[in-house]
Scaffold this motif. Structure first.
Motif, PDB file in Angstrom:
ATOM      1  N   ALA A  13       0.823  -1.205   0.000  1.00 41.71           N
ATOM      2  CA  ALA A  13       0.000   0.000   0.000  1.00 41.71           C
ATOM      3  C   ALA A  13       0.860   1.258   0.000  1.00 41.71           C
ATOM      4  CB  ALA A  13      -0.958   0.016   1.197  1.00 41.71           C
ATOM      5  N   PRO A  14       1.713   1.397  -0.993  1.00 48.17           N
ATOM      6  CA  PRO A  14       2.573   2.572  -1.027  1.00 48.17           C
ATOM      7  C   PRO A  14       1.779   3.825  -1.405  1.00 48.17           C
ATOM      8  CG  PRO A  14       2.846   1.321  -3.023  1.00 48.17           C
ATOM      9  CD  PRO A  14       1.852   0.572  -2.203  1.00 48.17           C
ATOM     10  N   LEU A  15       2.298   4.971  -1.007  1.00 47.20           N
ATOM     11  CA  LEU A  15       1.652   6.220  -1.381  1.00 47.20           C
ATOM     12  C   LEU A  15       1.951   6.558  -2.828  1.00 47.20           C
ATOM     13  CD1 LEU A  15       2.450   8.140   1.889  1.00 47.20           C
ATOM     14  CD2 LEU A  15       0.313   7.032   1.255  1.00 47.20           C
ATOM     15  N   ALA A  16       3.093   6.126  -3.301  1.00 40.26           N
ATOM     16  CA  ALA A  16       3.439   6.346  -4.710  1.00 40.26           C
ATOM     17  C   ALA A  16       4.541   5.392  -5.104  1.00 40.26           C
ATOM     18  CB  ALA A  16       3.905   7.783  -4.921  1.00 40.26           C
ATOM     19  N   VAL A  17       4.467   4.872  -6.305  1.00 34.71           N
ATOM     20  CA  VAL A  17       5.565   4.094  -6.878  1.00 34.71           C
ATOM     21  C   VAL A  17       5.822   4.667  -8.256  1.00 34.71           C
ATOM     22  CG1 VAL A  17       6.386   1.854  -7.629  1.00 34.71           C
ATOM     23  CG2 VAL A  17       4.937   2.008  -5.622  1.00 34.71           C
ATOM     24  N   ILE A  18       6.971   5.266  -8.431  1.00 35.39           N
ATOM     25  CA  ILE A  18       7.225   5.984  -9.667  1.00 35.39           C
ATOM     26  C   ILE A  18       8.511   5.475 -10.294  1.00 35.39           C
ATOM     27  CG2 ILE A  18       7.590   8.256 -10.690  1.00 35.39           C
ATOM     28  CD1 ILE A  18       6.417   9.259  -7.876  1.00 35.39           C
ATOM     29  N   GLU A  19       8.395   5.183 -11.577  1.00 37.70           N
ATOM     30  CA  GLU A  19       9.585   4.812 -12.305  1.00 37.70           C
ATOM     31  C   GLU A  19      10.268   6.101 -12.757  1.00 37.70           C
ATOM     32  OE1 GLU A  19      10.225   1.866 -15.835  1.00 37.70           O
ATOM     33  OE2 GLU A  19       8.491   1.243 -14.641  1.00 37.70           O
ATOM     34  N   THR A  20      11.545   6.224 -12.523  1.00 39.86           N
ATOM     35  CA  THR A  20      12.211   7.477 -12.882  1.00 39.86           C
ATOM     36  C   THR A  20      13.251   7.234 -13.961  1.00 39.86           C
ATOM     37  OG1 THR A  20      13.729   7.100 -11.074  1.00 39.86           O
ATOM     38  CG2 THR A  20      11.898   8.587 -10.647  1.00 39.86           C
ATOM     39  N   ASP A  21      13.699   8.337 -14.528  1.00 42.50           N
ATOM     40  CA  ASP A  21      14.695   8.253 -15.592  1.00 42.50           C
ATOM     41  C   ASP A  21      16.072   8.157 -14.955  1.00 42.50           C
ATOM     42  OD1 ASP A  21      16.214   8.392 -17.788  1.00 42.50           O
ATOM     43  OD2 ASP A  21      15.686  10.441 -18.338  1.00 42.50           O
ATOM     44  N   TYR A  22      16.678   6.978 -15.065  1.00 39.39           N
ATOM     45  CA  TYR A  22      17.960   6.751 -14.404  1.00 39.39           C
ATOM     46  C   TYR A  22      19.029   7.718 -14.895  1.00 39.39           C
ATOM     47  CZ  TYR A  22      22.392   4.565 -13.315  1.00 39.39           C
ATOM     48  OH  TYR A  22      23.668   4.341 -12.898  1.00 39.39           O
ATOM     49  N   HIS A  28      16.253   4.247 -10.207  1.00 41.72           N
ATOM     50  CA  HIS A  28      15.256   3.703 -11.113  1.00 41.72           C
ATOM     51  C   HIS A  28      13.841   3.799 -10.571  1.00 41.72           C
ATOM     52  CE1 HIS A  28      18.994   1.680 -12.302  1.00 41.72           C
ATOM     53  NE2 HIS A  28      18.510   1.806 -13.519  1.00 41.72           N
ATOM     54  N   LEU A  29      13.699   3.599  -9.281  1.00 40.77           N
ATOM     55  CA  LEU A  29      12.361   3.489  -8.734  1.00 40.77           C
ATOM     56  C   LEU A  29      12.268   4.359  -7.493  1.00 40.77           C
ATOM     57  CD1 LEU A  29       9.886   1.816  -9.552  1.00 40.77           C
ATOM     58  CD2 LEU A  29      10.494   0.219  -7.733  1.00 40.77           C
ATOM     59  N   ASP A  30      11.191   5.130  -7.463  1.00 41.48           N
ATOM     60  CA  ASP A  30      10.998   6.033  -6.342  1.00 41.48           C
ATOM     61  C   ASP A  30       9.719   5.603  -5.641  1.00 41.48           C
ATOM     62  OD1 ASP A  30      10.504   8.075  -4.642  1.00 41.48           O
ATOM     63  OD2 ASP A  30      10.746   9.687  -6.102  1.00 41.48           O
ATOM     64  N   VAL A  31       9.853   5.153  -4.415  1.00 44.56           N
ATOM     65  CA  VAL A  31       8.695   4.617  -3.693  1.00 44.56           C
ATOM     66  C   VAL A  31       8.434   5.493  -2.485  1.00 44.56           C
ATOM     67  CG1 VAL A  31       7.745   2.616  -2.500  1.00 44.56           C
ATOM     68  CG2 VAL A  31       9.343   2.294  -4.381  1.00 44.56           C
ATOM     69  N   GLU A  32       7.204   5.912  -2.332  1.00 46.04           N
ATOM     70  CA  GLU A  32       6.894   6.635  -1.110  1.00 46.04           C
ATOM     71  C   GLU A  32       5.955   5.784  -0.269  1.00 46.04           C
ATOM     72  OE1 GLU A  32       5.222  10.549  -1.486  1.00 46.04           O
ATOM     73  OE2 GLU A  32       4.899  10.619   0.686  1.00 46.04           O
ATOM     74  N   VAL A  33       6.324   5.606   0.994  1.00 45.51           N
ATOM     75  CA  VAL A  33       5.480   4.815   1.881  1.00 45.51           C
ATOM     76  C   VAL A  33       5.189   5.605   3.139  1.00 45.51           C
ATOM     77  CG1 VAL A  33       6.320   2.581   1.057  1.00 45.51           C
ATOM     78  CG2 VAL A  33       7.462   3.723   2.947  1.00 45.51           C
ATOM     79  N   GLY A  34       4.206   5.144   3.872  1.00 49.55           N
ATOM     80  CA  GLY A  34       3.920   5.752   5.172  1.00 49.55           C
ATOM     81  C   GLY A  34       4.895   5.224   6.197  1.00 49.55           C
ATOM     82  N   THR A 107      24.246  -5.504  -5.510  1.00 52.56           N
ATOM     83  CA  THR A 107      25.640  -5.737  -5.854  1.00 52.56           C
ATOM     84  C   THR A 107      25.810  -6.897  -6.827  1.00 52.56           C
ATOM     85  OG1 THR A 107      25.870  -7.194  -3.967  1.00 52.56           O
ATOM     86  CG2 THR A 107      26.516  -4.908  -3.644  1.00 52.56           C
ATOM     87  N   ASP A 108      24.704  -7.479  -7.269  1.00 55.85           N
ATOM     88  CA  ASP A 108      24.858  -8.716  -8.048  1.00 55.85           C
ATOM     89  C   ASP A 108      24.884  -8.468  -9.554  1.00 55.85           C
ATOM     90  OD1 ASP A 108      22.315  -7.937  -8.350  1.00 55.85           O
ATOM     91  OD2 ASP A 108      21.385  -9.861  -7.884  1.00 55.85           O
ATOM     92  N   GLY A 109      25.110  -7.245  -9.960  1.00 54.70           N
ATOM     93  CA  GLY A 109      25.231  -6.988 -11.384  1.00 54.70           C
ATOM     94  C   GLY A 109      23.958  -6.487 -12.029  1.00 54.70           C
ATOM     95  N   VAL A 110      22.801  -6.656 -11.363  1.00 53.55           N
ATOM     96  CA  VAL A 110      21.561  -6.092 -11.893  1.00 53.55           C
ATOM     97  C   VAL A 110      21.510  -4.633 -11.467  1.00 53.55           C
ATOM     98  CG1 VAL A 110      19.051  -6.262 -11.904  1.00 53.55           C
ATOM     99  CG2 VAL A 110      20.459  -8.316 -11.622  1.00 53.55           C
ATOM    100  N   LEU A 111      21.429  -3.760 -12.437  1.00 53.61           N
ATOM    101  CA  LEU A 111      21.460  -2.344 -12.109  1.00 53.61           C
ATOM    102  C   LEU A 111      20.067  -1.883 -11.717  1.00 53.61           C
ATOM    103  CD1 LEU A 111      22.981   0.247 -11.916  1.00 53.61           C
ATOM    104  CD2 LEU A 111      22.714   0.564 -14.356  1.00 53.61           C
ATOM    105  N   CYS A 112      19.842  -1.676 -10.450  1.00 55.47           N
ATOM    106  CA  CYS A 112      18.526  -1.238 -10.005  1.00 55.47           C
ATOM    107  C   CYS A 112      18.678  -0.520  -8.671  1.00 55.47           C
ATOM    108  CB  CYS A 112      17.603  -2.448  -9.850  1.00 55.47           C
ATOM    109  SG  CYS A 112      15.938  -1.977  -9.397  1.00 55.47           S
ATOM    110  N   ARG A 113      18.500   0.773  -8.728  1.00 59.52           N
ATOM    111  CA  ARG A 113      18.565   1.550  -7.488  1.00 59.52           C
ATOM    112  C   ARG A 113      17.153   1.953  -7.093  1.00 59.52           C
ATOM    113  NH1 ARG A 113      23.272   3.624  -5.582  1.00 59.52           N
ATOM    114  NH2 ARG A 113      25.107   3.306  -6.861  1.00 59.52           N
ATOM    115  N   VAL A 114      16.811   1.710  -5.852  1.00 60.46           N
ATOM    116  CA  VAL A 114      15.466   2.015  -5.379  1.00 60.46           C
ATOM    117  C   VAL A 114      15.573   3.044  -4.262  1.00 60.46           C
ATOM    118  CG1 VAL A 114      13.400   1.085  -4.329  1.00 60.46           C
ATOM    119  CG2 VAL A 114      14.682  -0.281  -5.963  1.00 60.46           C
TER     120      VAL A 114
END
Lengths: 178, 338, 372, 147
Positions: A13-22, A28-34, A107-114
């Motif tokens: 139940a996030p307040l927002a989940v936004i994919e951003t331009d890396y 990559h992903l901007d999540v806002e939670v309570g 750290t496993d080679g998949v480029l994904c910053r949250v």
């Protein structure tokens, strides 16, 4: 990775989940939670093999938090005027907020910053600690408490880490003047 | 050499103390020069030509400094400890033969006496560390004692081998047996002797707390170990004691293995002062090696040290003892029989 | 060994390691609870050189913050300069001329070698070997001379600008760098013979202070510490930036996780840095070193931006929050050793004092960077 | 057992190799500069404290008192004053004070100057007993140098 994450986050139940331009934002992903969901988010990301790179705060005293909008394409990133206007729909007197930002990375080679962010009431900035789950968060939370006075409930020791032992001030609050 | 006995002893005592003090001072200078050149530097150079007056300047500085006695120390132990390091070291020089006739007391159990005094040395470190009321010093004292205990064993086993070989404990007697050129030195007495020498040398390093066995004063772990709290000449006396012990260790190695005051070749004289020259030349060469080693290796840990002692040095020295004994007793039987 | 440290009626004492102690390389204090020489608990106490760079960032313009980035990690200042210009350029959408990027890589890698060389010396000094420090300083001095000739400074470089560099290099620098590569390649075998293969050093580092990959992940450790635990993670490869994708280099990874592995990672990295510098010198294009369209007053669009680079000690992350003015709204500096040190308490439990110091040395701490 | 001997011999060999290397370096010439007797010349780009540049002919400072350096400085260590002489069109520098105690030697002031009126000094031998020894009056320094 991203779509999988998005669906996983949907359960929190996030307040927002936004994919951003890396390329521009650096994540990559901007999540806002309570505040009640911060630990769940940490648990989810920890389970998926992410590590916590940093925790920090932002003090939005007298300002609307500058954030990402659900559809980044429609936003003119180069225009500060437009970006400022997009804060909150009705630009009444802004409610003072304190933001806590968690940077997760892999750290496993998949480029994904949250980025997980949580906005708190500035008058009573409290949220639960994630240091029980991620021991590395211990010092980051203490540092954030030092600088912003944000209280991480359940943290075992919030005594000043970088500031002097008897420090009762929080230098990164915008109303702090040296 | 026609002095009467009391005067003779007095002359030797003054000579020995002067020798120790001068050597301690100039070995520091030498050490700094060796370290400097190994590291691509020059070392002391400002005070006097080649920095030769540097030890004098250091000595004056140390002596003019206040002797601090920190709060909470045991004053008696704290003050006695440096002397307990220096005095036995000086005493040990009594039986060292510098030349054929140049020995303060040519006693029959000279070797035994040196080891008796050497074991007092560690008491000084223990008391200094214990009396300092400093946690680093206490840790250091505990380390120094366990290290000394561990290394006396292989050292003594090696020395017993030498006693078997020479059937004497008189140091001058041992040297005389090694006369007649380099090949008669005990170093070449049998194929095992180089190993015995190496063991003896390593143990001497450990006994004198020199790198890589300087656990007691490990400066990157324990600040300065047992002499953390000492200032001025208190520290200076510890320092002199340390260098005196190095000289003793190297002298013993020279006497036991490298022919003492004997010249390496028969056509070179070893009479009178020549004997002193050969003896000191060999001793200083070994001291140079000690310094060279110090500036080359990292420090071991206590575990590494005990492992080395119990797993390598003691078994091998025992083996050498057995084989040497066998050679001495069995070889004549075989050759005598044939 | 651990059983000894946890004997039931243990009598412990507290040993104050620092803030002035030869092994902490600066003013770090570690409160050690010890049982004999075994460490029962270790608690690093930070903040002795805390200067609040993040607040300073909120009081000056984007350009004016540049000198501050050099003062976090004074041994690898260019990586921090690079991280800062990278994130601001990313926010502004600035294009950097290729020559400038190549020169950035050359100078950053030289700086990384200098940092590793100093670490090498200081680490062996921690272990009681004095001489390698001076040899490493000799080589490092050559790098500093080279960097001084282009940047004008020996440690706090401040060489990069948004959109490029403040100065182009001259031929002396290029030939000097080539000569240096040759020189260091000749001297590295001596280092290995003198130190790496030394049996005393091997015995002190092998199986000492083992950090598992999982532990590194939990604490967010990065850089050589993480690579010494078998995780192949290097921002230069995983999140390619600058011209690193065009250069051929390897990321040394050792899976043992002990102090020796971390030592080997850094020593191998020196080799790889030399390779990178050599290739970058070969490929160095002609052209300007400054972008043409850099606005006089920088005003990144409102929003937050994150950038990370591989500094000598790990991932240096920098999060900037802009409110659209020429003064940053918030500047978060994520320093690698802060996270790397945070695992020290857990990792040093049950170790002997000298081993714990070997572990601390192998983390490669730079205190001003931890305290910021 | 064979491992024991292997380690023993390998270890001993490594120790002797190490001694060989330090010996090799011991007989090499020293690399240090004997500082107070020998000094190094700083490279042309060396960033020392700043210095005013005088006009080649008149020796008067080239500075036109635009104040850009003052504005560029992150730590506000530059204070300059100027006034318009009566009848003159241009401002003339009357004082240029550099508070070197807070200077971070970043060089932003020199970069911001469009008139090449300030430059870096190559002086690195700075030592003094008091703090105010580092409040430099650059105008006076320039006058002393030229006159």
């Amino acid at each position: 990775m991203l779509s999988e994450l998005k669906s996983e986050f949907a359960s929190l139940a996030p307040l927002a989940v936004i994919e951003t331009d890396y390329k521009v934002k650096g994540y990559h992903l901007d999540v806002e939670v309570g505040p009640d969901r911060v630990v769940d988010a940490a648990e989810l990301l920890d389970r998926l093999g992410f590590f916590l790179e940093a925790i920090t705060g932002v003090d939005w005293l007298g300002k609307n938090p500058v954030g990402n909008q659900p559809d980044p394409v429609s936003v003119n990133e180069q225009d500060p005027e437009a970006a400022e206007a997009e804060g909150e729909a009705g630009s009444d007197a802004p409610a003072d907020k304190m933001e806590v930002v968690y940077d997760y990375n892999r750290t496993d080679g998949v480029l994904c910053r949250v980025v997980v962010r949580c906005r708190l009431d500035r008058a009573k900035p409290e949220l639960p600690t994630v240091s029980r789950l991620i021991p590395g968060a211990d010092w980051h939370e203490r540092e954030t408490h030092d600088f912003f006075g944000i209280i991480f409930t359940g943290h075992h020791d919030l005594s000043p880490l970088l500031l002097p032992e008897d420090a009762d001030f929080h230098p990164l609050r915008k109303d702090f003047k040296a | 050499m026609t002095l009467t006995e009391p005067w003779r002893v007095l002359a030797f005592l003054v000579g020995i103390i002067a020798f120790v003090a001068l050597n301690a001072a100039y070995l520091v200078w030498l050490e700094r020069k060796v370290a400097g050149h190994i590291q691509g530097r020059i070392g002391p150079k400002e005070v006097g030509p080649f920095g030769l007056l540097q030890p004098l300047a250091d000595g004056i500085k140390l002596m003019s400094k206040q002797l601090l006695v920190p709060k909470g120390v045991d004053p008696l132990l704290f003050k006695v400890a440096p002397l307990l390091v220096l005095v036995p070291a000086v005493m040990s020089f009594v039986t060292i033969p510098f030349g054929e006739n140049l020995v303060a007391r040519n006693i029959d159990i000279g070797l035994l006496m040196i080891f008796a005094f050497a074991s007092v040395n560690v008491m000084g470190l223990l008391l200094g560390g214990w009396g300092s009321n400093n946690k680093y010093a206490v840790i250091s004292a505990a380390r120094a004692v366990s290290q000394n205990v561990a290394y006396e064993i292989p050292m003594l086993i090696t020395v017993v081998t030498m006693i078997m070989l020479t059937s004497t404990m008189n140091l001058n007697e041992m040297v005389i047996q090694q006369g007649g050129g380099i090949l008669n030195w005990h170093f070449f007495a049998n194929p095992l002797m180089p190993f015995a020498f190496l063991i003896f040398f390593v143990c001497a390093l450990a006994e004198t707390n020199r790198a890589p066995f300087d656990l007691g004063e490990a400066e990157s772990e324990l600040i300065a170990g047992f002499h953390t709290e000492y200032s001025g000449m208190g520290f200076g006396v510890f320092f002199m004691g340390e260098y005196a012990n190095i000289i003793i260790g190297c002298s013993l190695a020279v006497i036991l293995f490298l022919g003492g005051w004997q010249s390496p070749f028969e056509f070179l004289s070893d009479q009178g002062l020549w004997g002193v020259f050969w003896f000191l030349a060999k001793v200083y060469f070994l001291i140079f090696c000690v310094m060279w080693i110090r500036w080359t290796y990292p420090r071991t840990t206590l575990w590494g040290l005990l492992n080395l002692s119990w797993k390598i040095l003691i078994p091998i020295s025992l083996l050498i003892l057995l084989l040497t004994g066998a050679m001495i007793k069995v070889w004549p039987l075989i050759t005598g029989a044939s | 060994m651990n059983d000894l440290a946890r004997s039931p009626n243990q009598e412990t004492f507290v040993l104050n390691l620092g803030p002035q102690h030869p092994a902490t390389h600066g003013v770090l204090r570690v409160k050690l609870t010890m049982d004999g020489e075994y460490i029962v608990d270790a608690e690093p106490v930070l903040g002795y050189v805390h200067r609040m760079h993040e607040k300073m960032g909120e009081n000056r313009t984007w350009v004016q913050f540049m000198p501050n980035t050099a003062r976090l990690d004074y041994l690898g200042a260019l990586s921090y300069n690079h991280g800062y210009v990278k994130v601001v350029e990313q926010a502004m959408g600035l294009e950097v001329p290729e020559r400038a990027e190549y020169l950035r890589v050359i100078t950053v890698e030289l700086n990384r070698i200098a940092s590793h060389l100093l670490w090498f010396g200081a680490f062996v000094l921690d272990l009681g070997g004095f001489t390698p420090l001076l040899y490493a300083f000799d080589d490092r001095e050559h790098i500093l001379d080279l960097l001084e000739s282009v940047t004008g400074s020996r440690l706090t470089f401040c060489y990069y600008r948004f959109g490029g560099l403040c100065n182009d290099v001259d031929d002396d620098f290029l030939t000097g760098t080539r000569a240096f590569i040759k020189r260091l390649r000749k001297r590295l075998p001596d280092y290995h013979n003198l130190v790496t293969k030394n049996i005393i050093l091997i015995n002190r580092l092998k199986d000492v202070g083992v950090l598992s990959a999982e532990m590194c992940r939990k604490y967010g450790a990065t850089g050589p510490v993480l690579r010494g635990s078998g995780v192949d993670y290097d921002v230069r490869k995983n999140e390619p930036y600058s011209v690193y994708p065009e250069l051929d280099f390897e990321v040394p990874v050792y899976s043992e996780g002990d102090s020796m592995a971390r030592y080997m990672v850094r020593m191998d990295e020196i080799d790889q840095c030399l390779r990178i510098v050599e290739q970058a010198l070969d490929k160095l294009p002609e052209g300007p070193v400054m972008a043409e369209k850099v606005p006089k007053i920088l005003k990144p669009a409102a929003g937050d931006y994150y950038g990370a680079v591989e500094a000598a000690r790990g991932t240096f992350g920098i999060r900037i929050v802009s409110d659209g003015t020429n003064i940053p709204y918030r500047m978060k500096l994520r320093s690698p050793t802060f996270s790397n040190l945070s695992l020290y308490g857990e990792a040093s439990r049950g170790l002997l004092l000298p081993d714990a110091l070997a572990l601390m040395g192998s983390l490669d701490l730079v205190i001003p960077e931890i305290d910021r | 057992m064979s491992g024991y001997f292997k380690e023993l011999f390998g270890g001993t060999k490594s120790l002797f190799v190490g001694l060989g290397i330090t010996f090799k370096y011991m007989i090499k010439p020293v690399v240090t500069v004997q500082y107070p007797h020998e000094t190094l010349v700083m490279p042309p780009r060396f960033r020392g404290h700043i210095e005013l540049v005088g006009d080649e002919e008149t020796g008067a400072p080239k500075c036109v008192v635009c104040g850009m350096c003052q504005k560029a400085c992150p730590t506000n260590c530059i204070t300059l004053t100027g006034e318009k002489p009566e009848g003159g069109k241009k401002k003339v520098l009357t004082g240029y004070i550099l508070n070197f105690t807070t200077c971070s030697l970043c060089g932003l002031c020199v970069e911001s100057c469009k008139f090449d009126a300030i430059t870096f000094s190559r002086d690195y031998n700075l030592a003094g007993p008091r703090k105010d020894a580092y409040i430099f009056d650059l105008k006076k320094r320039l006058e002393e140098k030229s006159g």
